[in-house]
Each structure stands twice: as C-alpha cells, then as structure tokens.
Design a protein around this motif. Structure first.
Motif, PDB file in Angstrom:
ATOM      1  N   LYS A   1       0.831  -1.203   0.000  1.00 54.93           N
ATOM      2  CA  LYS A   1       0.000   0.000   0.000  1.00 54.93           C
ATOM      3  C   LYS A   1       0.865   1.252   0.000  1.00 54.93           C
ATOM      4  N   GLU A   2       0.245   2.364  -0.349  1.00 57.46           N
ATOM      5  CA  GLU A   2       0.924   3.649  -0.333  1.00 57.46           C
ATOM      6  C   GLU A   2       1.111   4.119   1.116  1.00 57.46           C
ATOM      7  N   ARG A   3       2.109   4.968   1.297  1.00 56.51           N
ATOM      8  CA  ARG A   3       2.287   5.585   2.609  1.00 56.51           C
ATOM      9  C   ARG A   3       1.121   6.532   2.852  1.00 56.51           C
ATOM     10  N   GLU A   4       0.526   6.442   4.032  1.00 62.16           N
ATOM     11  CA  GLU A   4      -0.640   7.265   4.320  1.00 62.16           C
ATOM     12  C   GLU A   4      -0.467   8.082   5.590  1.00 62.16           C
ATOM     13  N   PHE A   5      -1.106   9.215   5.568  1.00 57.13           N
ATOM     14  CA  PHE A   5      -1.075  10.140   6.691  1.00 57.13           C
ATOM     15  C   PHE A   5      -1.842   9.567   7.874  1.00 57.13           C
ATOM     16  N   VAL A   6      -1.299   9.769   9.076  1.00 57.51           N
ATOM     17  CA  VAL A   6      -1.964   9.353  10.302  1.00 57.51           C
ATOM     18  C   VAL A   6      -2.331  10.568  11.155  1.00 57.51           C
ATOM     19  N   ALA A   7      -1.317  11.384  11.473  1.00 56.31           N
ATOM     20  CA  ALA A   7      -1.558  12.529  12.345  1.00 56.31           C
ATOM     21  C   ALA A   7      -0.432  13.534  12.189  1.00 56.31           C
TER      22      ALA A   7
ATOM     23  N   THR B   1      10.843  15.217  21.514  1.00 56.50           N
ATOM     24  CA  THR B   1      10.142  13.968  21.247  1.00 56.50           C
ATOM     25  C   THR B   1       8.694  14.225  20.849  1.00 56.50           C
ATOM     26  N   VAL B   2       8.227  13.449  19.890  1.00 51.52           N
ATOM     27  CA  VAL B   2       6.824  13.445  19.514  1.00 51.52           C
ATOM     28  C   VAL B   2       6.275  12.043  19.770  1.00 51.52           C
ATOM     29  N   TYR B   3       5.014  11.991  20.174  1.00 53.55           N
ATOM     30  CA  TYR B   3       4.394  10.733  20.562  1.00 53.55           C
ATOM     31  C   TYR B   3       3.151  10.460  19.720  1.00 53.55           C
ATOM     32  N   LEU B   4       2.812   9.187  19.644  1.00 50.18           N
ATOM     33  CA  LEU B   4       1.537   8.790  19.053  1.00 50.18           C
ATOM     34  C   LEU B   4       0.922   7.736  19.965  1.00 50.18           C
ATOM     35  N   GLN B   5      -0.080   8.142  20.718  1.00 50.64           N
ATOM     36  CA  GLN B   5      -0.813   7.207  21.564  1.00 50.64           C
ATOM     37  C   GLN B   5      -1.901   6.565  20.722  1.00 50.64           C
ATOM     38  N   MET B   6      -1.872   5.247  20.646  1.00 46.72           N
ATOM     39  CA  MET B   6      -2.813   4.513  19.804  1.00 46.72           C
ATOM     40  C   MET B   6      -3.669   3.605  20.680  1.00 46.72           C
ATOM     41  N   ASN B   7      -4.945   3.876  20.723  1.00 46.36           N
ATOM     42  CA  ASN B   7      -5.892   3.084  21.503  1.00 46.36           C
ATOM     43  C   ASN B   7      -6.883   2.385  20.580  1.00 46.36           C
ATOM     44  N   SER B   8      -7.563   1.387  21.123  1.00 49.54           N
ATOM     45  CA  SER B   8      -8.585   0.659  20.357  1.00 49.54           C
ATOM     46  C   SER B   8      -8.046   0.218  19.008  1.00 49.54           C
ATOM     47  N   LEU B   9      -6.883  -0.379  19.034  1.00 46.42           N
ATOM     48  CA  LEU B   9      -6.221  -0.765  17.787  1.00 46.42           C
ATOM     49  C   LEU B   9      -7.002  -1.841  17.050  1.00 46.42           C
ATOM     50  N   LYS B  10      -6.922  -1.754  15.728  1.00 46.47           N
ATOM     51  CA  LYS B  10      -7.612  -2.682  14.846  1.00 46.47           C
ATOM     52  C   LYS B  10      -6.597  -3.383  13.953  1.00 46.47           C
ATOM     53  N   PRO B  11      -6.922  -4.559  13.445  1.00 45.66           N
ATOM     54  CA  PRO B  11      -5.974  -5.236  12.541  1.00 45.66           C
ATOM     55  C   PRO B  11      -5.572  -4.367  11.351  1.00 45.66           C
ATOM     56  N   GLU B  12      -6.465  -3.523  10.890  1.00 47.35           N
ATOM     57  CA  GLU B  12      -6.141  -2.659   9.752  1.00 47.35           C
ATOM     58  C   GLU B  12      -5.177  -1.535  10.101  1.00 47.35           C
ATOM     59  N   ASP B  13      -4.828  -1.401  11.371  1.00 49.31           N
ATOM     60  CA  ASP B  13      -3.796  -0.443  11.765  1.00 49.31           C
ATOM     61  C   ASP B  13      -2.395  -1.030  11.605  1.00 49.31           C
ATOM     62  N   THR B  14      -2.307  -2.306  11.268  1.00 50.86           N
ATOM     63  CA  THR B  14      -1.012  -2.946  11.080  1.00 50.86           C
ATOM     64  C   THR B  14      -0.240  -2.282   9.951  1.00 50.86           C
ATOM     65  N   ALA B  15       0.969  -1.852  10.256  1.00 48.35           N
ATOM     66  CA  ALA B  15       1.797  -1.140   9.278  1.00 48.35           C
ATOM     67  C   ALA B  15       3.139  -0.802   9.924  1.00 48.35           C
ATOM     68  N   VAL B  16       4.055  -0.313   9.098  1.00 46.07           N
ATOM     69  CA  VAL B  16       5.243   0.342   9.612  1.00 46.07           C
ATOM     70  C   VAL B  16       4.893   1.814   9.807  1.00 46.07           C
ATOM     71  N   TYR B  17       5.169   2.318  10.998  1.00 40.08           N
ATOM     72  CA  TYR B  17       4.844   3.699  11.327  1.00 40.08           C
ATOM     73  C   TYR B  17       6.116   4.537  11.299  1.00 40.08           C
ATOM     74  N   TYR B  18       6.005   5.675  10.618  1.00 41.13           N
ATOM     75  CA  TYR B  18       7.134   6.585  10.457  1.00 41.13           C
ATOM     76  C   TYR B  18       6.800   7.946  11.039  1.00 41.13           C
ATOM     77  N   CYS B  19       7.771   8.555  11.683  1.00 36.88           N
ATOM     78  CA  CYS B  19       7.602   9.965  12.020  1.00 36.88           C
ATOM     79  C   CYS B  19       8.394  10.795  11.019  1.00 36.88           C
ATOM     80  N   ALA B  20       7.950  12.022  10.833  1.00 39.67           N
ATOM     81  CA  ALA B  20       8.550  12.903   9.842  1.00 39.67           C
ATOM     82  C   ALA B  20       8.546  14.330  10.360  1.00 39.67           C
ATOM     83  N   ALA B  21       9.521  15.103   9.893  1.00 35.61           N
ATOM     84  CA  ALA B  21       9.665  16.491  10.322  1.00 35.61           C
ATOM     85  C   ALA B  21       9.609  17.417   9.122  1.00 35.61           C
TER      86      ALA B  21
END
Length: 124
Positions: free
Chosen positions: A43-49, A78-98
């Motif tokens: 899949k393409e890289r997609e925006f999260v937050a 430091t930047v954080y990403l709190q992830m709650n109520s995770l779903k199988p479709e959230d499976t991915a490699v997560y990247y931070c960017a500046a």
C-alpha cells in the motif's frame, strides 16, 4: 538537519494500545512541524496525524480520529503517538517525519526528514 528515531512498536491484540515515540536530534526541534505516517505491505504511505510546532494544533486521518492522539514535548525533543482501540487494519510500519515550517501537512512529499520506522502489528 534533524535525525529521527522511532520506538514503541510491537505486537498487540485488537482493542489494545501502544504508544510510539519519535526522538529527534538537534537543537531546533521546536522549529519543525511533525507528522506520523504509516505504510502497510503493498500500500501507499498514508497520513496518520500531524502536530504544529507549538503542539497547539493537531490533525488526524479520519481512520484514526478518536482513537489516536499525537503530542509532543519540545523540551525532550520527542513526539508521541498514543494509539488506543487498535484494529488489525492499523497494522503497518509507522514513520515519524519532520517539516521545517509552521504549517503541518498530510502530504508525505512535503516532509523533509524521516525516521527508519517501527513495526506495529495488531492481531485479531
């Protein structure tokens, strides 16, 4: 220039939580708007937050709104990403960017620096 290192990924069951961290090097962290993106296999890289330089403004993809929270601590670079109520479709490699600008963006092409990514796997 800034270097980014993500951590906190792992394997979690659906409905669980994880907290990702992204540590930035350099003394000018507060000059960067920050974003989290993810990329699943095939899949393409997609925006999260994204979060503004001050941390006052935050933006989320519709798919994570209400479940994920982005925050930053400029004193700790430091930047954080709190992830709650995770779903199988959230499976991915997560990247931070500046992005060295006052304006955040959901377009990955507008970010200047990237971390190496951290794997998040959500089992059903």
């Amino acid at each position: 220039q800034v270097q980014l290192v993500e951590s906190g990924g792992g394997l979690v069951q659906a409905g669980g939580s994880l907290r990702l961290s992204c540590a930035a090097s350099g003394r000018a962290f507060s000059n960067y708007a920050m974003g989290w993106f993810r990329q699943a296999p095939g899949k393409e890289r997609e925006f999260v937050a994204a979060i503004s330089r001050s941390g006052i403004s935050t933006y989320y993809a519709d798919s994570v709104k209400g479940r994920f929270t982005i925050s930053r601590d400029n004193a700790k670079n430091t930047v954080y990403l709190q992830m709650n109520s995770l779903k199988p479709e959230d499976t991915a490699v997560y990247y931070c960017a500046a992005r060295r600008t006052i304006v955040t963006s959901a377009d990955h092409r507008e970010y200047d620096y990237w971390g190496q990514g951290t794997q998040v796997t959500v089992s059903s």
